[in-house]
Design a protein around this motif. Sequence first.
Motif, PDB file in Angstrom:
ATOM      1  N   LEU A 107       5.070   0.944   1.208  1.00 41.51           N
ATOM      2  CA  LEU A 107       4.992   2.006   0.456  1.00 41.51           C
ATOM      3  C   LEU A 107       6.526   2.394  -0.152  1.00 41.51           C
ATOM      4  O   LEU A 107       7.278   2.098   0.537  1.00 41.51           O
ATOM      5  N   GLY A 108       6.569   2.866  -1.342  1.00 45.50           N
ATOM      6  CA  GLY A 108       7.911   3.217  -1.900  1.00 45.50           C
ATOM      7  C   GLY A 108       8.550   1.939  -2.045  1.00 45.50           C
ATOM      8  O   GLY A 108       9.802   1.871  -1.384  1.00 45.50           O
ATOM      9  N   SER A 109       8.031   0.997  -2.847  1.00 51.38           N
ATOM     10  CA  SER A 109       8.786  -0.432  -2.577  1.00 51.38           C
ATOM     11  C   SER A 109      10.213  -0.683  -3.254  1.00 51.38           C
ATOM     12  O   SER A 109      10.841  -1.217  -2.924  1.00 51.38           O
ATOM     13  N   VAL A 151       0.514 -10.775  -5.100  1.00 52.39           N
ATOM     14  CA  VAL A 151       1.381  -9.478  -4.840  1.00 52.39           C
ATOM     15  C   VAL A 151       1.051  -8.656  -6.028  1.00 52.39           C
ATOM     16  O   VAL A 151       1.386  -9.274  -7.182  1.00 52.39           O
ATOM     17  N   ASP A 152       0.534  -7.745  -5.870  1.00 51.75           N
ATOM     18  CA  ASP A 152       0.255  -6.802  -6.788  1.00 51.75           C
ATOM     19  C   ASP A 152       1.040  -5.505  -6.638  1.00 51.75           C
ATOM     20  O   ASP A 152       1.613  -5.087  -5.682  1.00 51.75           O
ATOM     21  N   VAL A 153       1.648  -4.788  -7.895  1.00 51.33           N
ATOM     22  CA  VAL A 153       2.487  -3.834  -7.949  1.00 51.33           C
ATOM     23  C   VAL A 153       1.798  -2.823  -8.404  1.00 51.33           C
ATOM     24  O   VAL A 153       1.153  -2.680  -9.761  1.00 51.33           O
ATOM     25  N   LEU A 154       1.810  -1.666  -7.743  1.00 55.80           N
ATOM     26  CA  LEU A 154       0.939  -0.391  -8.426  1.00 55.80           C
ATOM     27  C   LEU A 154       1.867   0.804  -8.848  1.00 55.80           C
ATOM     28  O   LEU A 154       2.606   1.021  -8.074  1.00 55.80           O
ATOM     29  N   HIS A 155       1.953   1.034  -9.948  1.00 57.25           N
ATOM     30  CA  HIS A 155       2.721   2.409 -10.403  1.00 57.25           C
ATOM     31  C   HIS A 155       1.778   3.432 -10.120  1.00 57.25           C
ATOM     32  O   HIS A 155       0.810   4.024 -10.683  1.00 57.25           O
ATOM     33  N   VAL A 156       1.834   4.029  -8.792  1.00 55.28           N
ATOM     34  CA  VAL A 156       0.964   5.366  -8.376  1.00 55.28           C
ATOM     35  C   VAL A 156       1.820   5.823  -7.499  1.00 55.28           C
ATOM     36  O   VAL A 156       2.706   5.378  -6.471  1.00 55.28           O
ATOM     37  N   ALA A 157       1.685   7.124  -7.253  1.00 58.37           N
ATOM     38  CA  ALA A 157       2.234   7.930  -6.061  1.00 58.37           C
ATOM     39  C   ALA A 157       1.391   7.453  -4.608  1.00 58.37           C
ATOM     40  O   ALA A 157       0.140   7.342  -4.776  1.00 58.37           O
ATOM     41  N   ALA A 158       2.206   7.141  -3.918  1.00 55.64           N
ATOM     42  CA  ALA A 158       1.656   6.592  -2.552  1.00 55.64           C
ATOM     43  C   ALA A 158       0.667   7.452  -1.886  1.00 55.64           C
ATOM     44  O   ALA A 158      -0.289   6.775  -1.316  1.00 55.64           O
ATOM     45  N   GLU A 159       0.982   8.690  -1.880  1.00 53.92           N
ATOM     46  CA  GLU A 159      -0.089   9.638  -1.166  1.00 53.92           C
ATOM     47  C   GLU A 159      -1.366   9.727  -1.562  1.00 53.92           C
ATOM     48  O   GLU A 159      -2.364  10.097  -1.151  1.00 53.92           O
ATOM     49  N   HIS A 160      -1.625   9.032  -3.013  1.00 54.88           N
ATOM     50  CA  HIS A 160      -2.898   9.102  -3.568  1.00 54.88           C
ATOM     51  C   HIS A 160      -3.552   7.964  -3.471  1.00 54.88           C
ATOM     52  O   HIS A 160      -4.820   7.746  -3.588  1.00 54.88           O
ATOM     53  N   LEU A 161      -3.080   6.758  -2.887  1.00 57.63           N
ATOM     54  CA  LEU A 161      -3.744   5.585  -2.813  1.00 57.63           C
ATOM     55  C   LEU A 161      -4.646   5.373  -2.078  1.00 57.63           C
ATOM     56  O   LEU A 161      -5.942   4.928  -2.110  1.00 57.63           O
ATOM     57  N   LEU A 181       2.440  -3.512  -3.452  1.00 59.93           N
ATOM     58  CA  LEU A 181       3.931  -2.942  -3.570  1.00 59.93           C
ATOM     59  C   LEU A 181       3.532  -1.554  -4.299  1.00 59.93           C
ATOM     60  O   LEU A 181       2.902  -1.811  -5.387  1.00 59.93           O
ATOM     61  N   VAL A 182       3.839  -0.376  -3.807  1.00 63.22           N
ATOM     62  CA  VAL A 182       3.412   0.815  -4.141  1.00 63.22           C
ATOM     63  C   VAL A 182       4.907   1.559  -4.812  1.00 63.22           C
ATOM     64  O   VAL A 182       5.582   1.644  -3.724  1.00 63.22           O
ATOM     65  N   GLU A 183       4.751   1.786  -6.093  1.00 64.41           N
ATOM     66  CA  GLU A 183       6.016   2.378  -6.446  1.00 64.41           C
ATOM     67  C   GLU A 183       5.727   3.615  -7.492  1.00 64.41           C
ATOM     68  O   GLU A 183       4.986   3.393  -8.327  1.00 64.41           O
ATOM     69  N   SER A 184       6.283   4.648  -7.382  1.00 64.17           N
ATOM     70  CA  SER A 184       5.912   5.716  -8.372  1.00 64.17           C
ATOM     71  C   SER A 184       6.755   5.822  -9.598  1.00 64.17           C
ATOM     72  O   SER A 184       6.433   6.490 -10.467  1.00 64.17           O
TER      73      SER A 184
END
Length: 185
Positions: free
Chosen positions: A51-53, A97-107, A73-76
């Motif tokens: 969270l918040g990589s 390794v996947d990188v997601l551009h998203v707010a962690a609280e919604h994943l 990897l979750v990064e807003s």
Amino acid sequence: MDRADRAKLADVLGQAQGRGWIGGRGVDQHIEHSLGFASVVAAIPLAAVDLGSGGGLPALVLAAVWPQSKWTLVESSLSRAAFLELHCARLGWSERVDVLHVAAEHLGEDEQYRGRADLVTARSFGPPSSVVEAAAPLLRSGGELIVSAAPNPTPWPSDMLAKQGMAPDRLTQSPPRFHRSIRTS
């Protein structure tokens, strides 16, 4: 992790530090702190979420140590997410390794990620309640949350953890210190 892999990782983390995404202490110290996560985990995860990589800590270090693990990897921040995605590709990790551009609280609302992680990590993500609320939905039953602890930490409130289906905090005693909790339901 061999010397060549550590050198490549140190280069990536040095670039992140140059952008202000990693604190001022030496990159080797950051790597050693991230290796602390590996020393307290109950088992090597098959599926892990960070969270918040940010600049890649601890996820890139742990991905290097555990090549059999699949990481999300979750990064807003778009610029940080793009940086992580580029360097994961350069390291040859795009398949695992996947990188997601998203707010962690919604994943955790996404069925693709809900209840699937063996491990969720966080470092400098936010207050305990935010970390637990974002992490708990991602963990499978028995999955582990490991969070870097602040200096002079106290265990997280058991009622806050229980509300999210998590066991009491097992705060590690030797440095570096970590908050640890297991998903119970």
